[in-house]
Design a protein around this motif. Structure first.
Motif, PDB file in Angstrom:
ATOM      1  N   SER A 143     -19.748  -9.479 -26.655  1.00  0.00           N
ATOM      2  CA  SER A 143     -18.727  -8.461 -26.418  1.00  0.00           C
ATOM      3  C   SER A 143     -18.978  -7.620 -25.180  1.00  0.00           C
ATOM      4  O   SER A 143     -18.068  -7.405 -24.359  1.00  0.00           O
ATOM      5  CB  SER A 143     -18.626  -7.526 -27.642  1.00  0.00           C
ATOM      6  OG  SER A 143     -18.266  -8.226 -28.806  1.00  0.00           O
ATOM      7  N   LYS A 156      -5.626  -9.724 -23.124  1.00  0.00           N
ATOM      8  CA  LYS A 156      -6.316 -11.000 -22.961  1.00  0.00           C
ATOM      9  C   LYS A 156      -7.765 -10.924 -23.417  1.00  0.00           C
ATOM     10  O   LYS A 156      -8.273 -11.841 -24.088  1.00  0.00           O
ATOM     11  CB  LYS A 156      -6.264 -11.448 -21.494  1.00  0.00           C
ATOM     12  CG  LYS A 156      -4.873 -11.808 -20.994  1.00  0.00           C
ATOM     13  CD  LYS A 156      -4.932 -12.222 -19.529  1.00  0.00           C
ATOM     14  CE  LYS A 156      -3.550 -12.569 -18.992  1.00  0.00           C
ATOM     15  NZ  LYS A 156      -3.594 -12.961 -17.559  1.00  0.00           N
ATOM     16  N   ARG A 158      -9.038  -8.984 -25.589  1.00  0.00           N
ATOM     17  CA  ARG A 158      -9.069  -8.912 -27.056  1.00  0.00           C
ATOM     18  C   ARG A 158      -8.886 -10.291 -27.673  1.00  0.00           C
ATOM     19  O   ARG A 158      -9.543 -10.634 -28.665  1.00  0.00           O
ATOM     20  CB  ARG A 158      -7.981  -7.967 -27.566  1.00  0.00           C
ATOM     21  CG  ARG A 158      -8.222  -6.501 -27.236  1.00  0.00           C
ATOM     22  CD  ARG A 158      -7.005  -5.675 -27.648  1.00  0.00           C
ATOM     23  NE  ARG A 158      -7.059  -4.322 -27.134  1.00  0.00           N
ATOM     24  CZ  ARG A 158      -7.566  -3.281 -27.779  1.00  0.00           C
ATOM     25  NH1 ARG A 158      -8.070  -3.454 -28.992  1.00  0.00           N
ATOM     26  NH2 ARG A 158      -7.569  -2.084 -27.235  1.00  0.00           N
ATOM     27  N   ALA A 159      -7.989 -11.082 -27.101  1.00  0.00           N
ATOM     28  CA  ALA A 159      -7.736 -12.421 -27.630  1.00  0.00           C
ATOM     29  C   ALA A 159      -8.971 -13.305 -27.485  1.00  0.00           C
ATOM     30  O   ALA A 159      -9.322 -14.070 -28.401  1.00  0.00           O
ATOM     31  CB  ALA A 159      -6.550 -13.054 -26.919  1.00  0.00           C
ATOM     32  N   VAL A 160      -9.640 -13.223 -26.341  1.00  0.00           N
ATOM     33  CA  VAL A 160     -10.865 -13.994 -26.130  1.00  0.00           C
ATOM     34  C   VAL A 160     -11.929 -13.580 -27.141  1.00  0.00           C
ATOM     35  O   VAL A 160     -12.627 -14.421 -27.728  1.00  0.00           O
ATOM     36  CB  VAL A 160     -11.385 -13.811 -24.690  1.00  0.00           C
ATOM     37  CG1 VAL A 160     -12.769 -14.440 -24.529  1.00  0.00           C
ATOM     38  CG2 VAL A 160     -10.404 -14.416 -23.688  1.00  0.00           C
ATOM     39  N   GLN A 162     -11.471 -12.171 -30.136  1.00  0.00           N
ATOM     40  CA  GLN A 162     -11.111 -12.586 -31.488  1.00  0.00           C
ATOM     41  C   GLN A 162     -11.396 -14.071 -31.719  1.00  0.00           C
ATOM     42  O   GLN A 162     -11.823 -14.472 -32.806  1.00  0.00           O
ATOM     43  CB  GLN A 162      -9.636 -12.278 -31.756  1.00  0.00           C
ATOM     44  CG  GLN A 162      -9.331 -10.799 -31.908  1.00  0.00           C
ATOM     45  CD  GLN A 162     -10.145 -10.139 -33.017  1.00  0.00           C
ATOM     46  OE1 GLN A 162     -10.240 -10.653 -34.132  1.00  0.00           O
ATOM     47  NE2 GLN A 162     -10.758  -9.001 -32.708  1.00  0.00           N
ATOM     48  N   GLN A 163     -11.167 -14.878 -30.720  1.00  0.00           N
ATOM     49  CA  GLN A 163     -11.469 -16.301 -30.852  1.00  0.00           C
ATOM     50  C   GLN A 163     -12.961 -16.515 -31.083  1.00  0.00           C
ATOM     51  O   GLN A 163     -13.369 -17.297 -31.955  1.00  0.00           O
ATOM     52  CB  GLN A 163     -11.022 -17.067 -29.619  1.00  0.00           C
ATOM     53  CG  GLN A 163     -11.337 -18.564 -29.692  1.00  0.00           C
ATOM     54  CD  GLN A 163     -10.873 -19.319 -28.459  1.00  0.00           C
ATOM     55  OE1 GLN A 163     -10.135 -18.800 -27.636  1.00  0.00           O
ATOM     56  NE2 GLN A 163     -11.309 -20.558 -28.328  1.00  0.00           N
ATOM     57  N   ARG A 164     -13.768 -15.796 -30.324  1.00  0.00           N
ATOM     58  CA  ARG A 164     -15.221 -15.937 -30.473  1.00  0.00           C
ATOM     59  C   ARG A 164     -15.691 -15.382 -31.821  1.00  0.00           C
ATOM     60  O   ARG A 164     -16.604 -15.944 -32.444  1.00  0.00           O
ATOM     61  CB  ARG A 164     -15.939 -15.227 -29.314  1.00  0.00           C
ATOM     62  CG  ARG A 164     -17.454 -15.395 -29.326  1.00  0.00           C
ATOM     63  CD  ARG A 164     -17.844 -16.844 -29.291  1.00  0.00           C
ATOM     64  NE  ARG A 164     -19.297 -17.025 -29.248  1.00  0.00           N
ATOM     65  CZ  ARG A 164     -19.921 -18.084 -29.726  1.00  0.00           C
ATOM     66  NH1 ARG A 164     -19.240 -19.077 -30.284  1.00  0.00           N
ATOM     67  NH2 ARG A 164     -21.240 -18.164 -29.653  1.00  0.00           N
ATOM     68  N   GLY A 166     -14.063 -15.502 -34.585  1.00  0.00           N
ATOM     69  CA  GLY A 166     -13.780 -16.542 -35.561  1.00  0.00           C
ATOM     70  C   GLY A 166     -14.811 -17.645 -35.539  1.00  0.00           C
ATOM     71  O   GLY A 166     -15.254 -18.136 -36.594  1.00  0.00           O
ATOM     72  N   GLU A 167     -15.214 -18.035 -34.342  1.00  0.00           N
ATOM     73  CA  GLU A 167     -16.219 -19.090 -34.212  1.00  0.00           C
ATOM     74  C   GLU A 167     -17.559 -18.668 -34.814  1.00  0.00           C
ATOM     75  O   GLU A 167     -18.193 -19.440 -35.543  1.00  0.00           O
ATOM     76  CB  GLU A 167     -16.395 -19.456 -32.736  1.00  0.00           C
ATOM     77  CG  GLU A 167     -15.172 -20.105 -32.107  1.00  0.00           C
ATOM     78  CD  GLU A 167     -15.273 -20.229 -30.596  1.00  0.00           C
ATOM     79  OE1 GLU A 167     -14.403 -20.865 -29.994  1.00  0.00           O
ATOM     80  OE2 GLU A 167     -16.240 -19.668 -30.015  1.00  0.00           O
ATOM     81  N   SER A 169     -18.061 -16.297 -37.034  1.00  0.00           N
ATOM     82  CA  SER A 169     -17.903 -16.137 -38.477  1.00  0.00           C
ATOM     83  C   SER A 169     -18.020 -17.481 -39.188  1.00  0.00           C
ATOM     84  O   SER A 169     -18.721 -17.615 -40.206  1.00  0.00           O
ATOM     85  CB  SER A 169     -16.550 -15.494 -38.789  1.00  0.00           C
ATOM     86  OG  SER A 169     -16.305 -15.489 -40.173  1.00  0.00           O
ATOM     87  N   ASN A 170     -17.342 -18.478 -38.661  1.00  0.00           N
ATOM     88  CA  ASN A 170     -17.418 -19.815 -39.263  1.00  0.00           C
ATOM     89  C   ASN A 170     -18.838 -20.369 -39.205  1.00  0.00           C
ATOM     90  O   ASN A 170     -19.303 -21.026 -40.151  1.00  0.00           O
ATOM     91  CB  ASN A 170     -16.450 -20.757 -38.556  1.00  0.00           C
ATOM     92  CG  ASN A 170     -15.000 -20.439 -38.844  1.00  0.00           C
ATOM     93  OD1 ASN A 170     -14.680 -19.833 -39.868  1.00  0.00           O
ATOM     94  ND2 ASN A 170     -14.108 -20.832 -37.951  1.00  0.00           N
TER      95      ASN A 170
END
Length: 201
Positions: A143, A156, A158-160, A162-164, A166-167, A169-170
């Protein structure tokens, strides 16, 4: 004494993440919360039976459970050139453990067997806690300083992020599932703890 039939007891970690953009701060430590649920019984087998009846639900019936609450204070800064930079990201993390609590008046031999069992369960759960902490540190590292060009409203970046999120977290969830599978499979440490408890006094 033959082995008791096992309940399908597992452990899991859950996710609660939200973003609260505030001014940047530095230095943080995770908080810890321990919850217990009461079980009954005067033998190892009876205690395990009670766990099966009273244990927490974590998608499946569980012996113990590790989850967490996580919020962030993030400082998004639009730049003069139209870019956006995430200048700071400070987590507020509480790791929450739930495990069984046996009666205090157990027979001495049962109490000793229980102590071995619950110590092993707590050790197992704290590995899940370490996985969570590791995930949060990875989010923090990704971050701070994250930059997106042509992003005056900081959408933009924020979107980048959020994608990371998710990754990561998974990744953390899969790591927990793999760890549980190893520990709970025949011969695994938690499986051995269960066998020792139910076949003991």
């Amino acid at each position: 004494m033959p082995a008791h039939k096992f309940f399908p007891l597992f452990v899991s970690a859950a996710l609660l993440v939200s973003a609260i953009p505030l001014s940047a701060q530095t230095g943080w430590k995770p908080a810890e919360q321990i919850k217990t649920y009461a079980i009954s019984g005067g033998s190892g087998g009876a205690l395990y039976q009670s766990i099966g009846e009273r244990g927490p639900m974590a998608g499946v019936q569980a012996i113990a459970h590790t989850t967490f609450k996580l919020t962030w204070r993030r400082d998004y800064r639009p730049q003069p050139d139209g870019a956006c930079v995430l200048a700071s990201a400070r987590p507020n993390l509480t790791i929450i453990y739930t495990w069984p609590k046996a009666p205090t008046n157990l027979p001495l031999a049962v109490a000793a067997s229980w102590k071995t069992f619950i110590t092993g369960v707590e050790t197992h759960e704290r590995v899940h806690g370490d996985h969570i902490l590791d995930m949060v540190k990875k989010i923090e590292a990704f971050s701070i300083g994250l930059r997106a060009e042509d992003d005056p409203k900081c959408q933009k970046v924020r979107a980048v992020l959020q994608q990371r999120l998710g990754e990561l977290s998974n990744e953390q969830r899969q790591r927990g599932r793999d760890f549980d599978r190893d520990e709970l499979s025949p011969g695994g440490r938690v499986h051995q703890l269960i066998l020792a408890l139910v076949n003991g006094p």
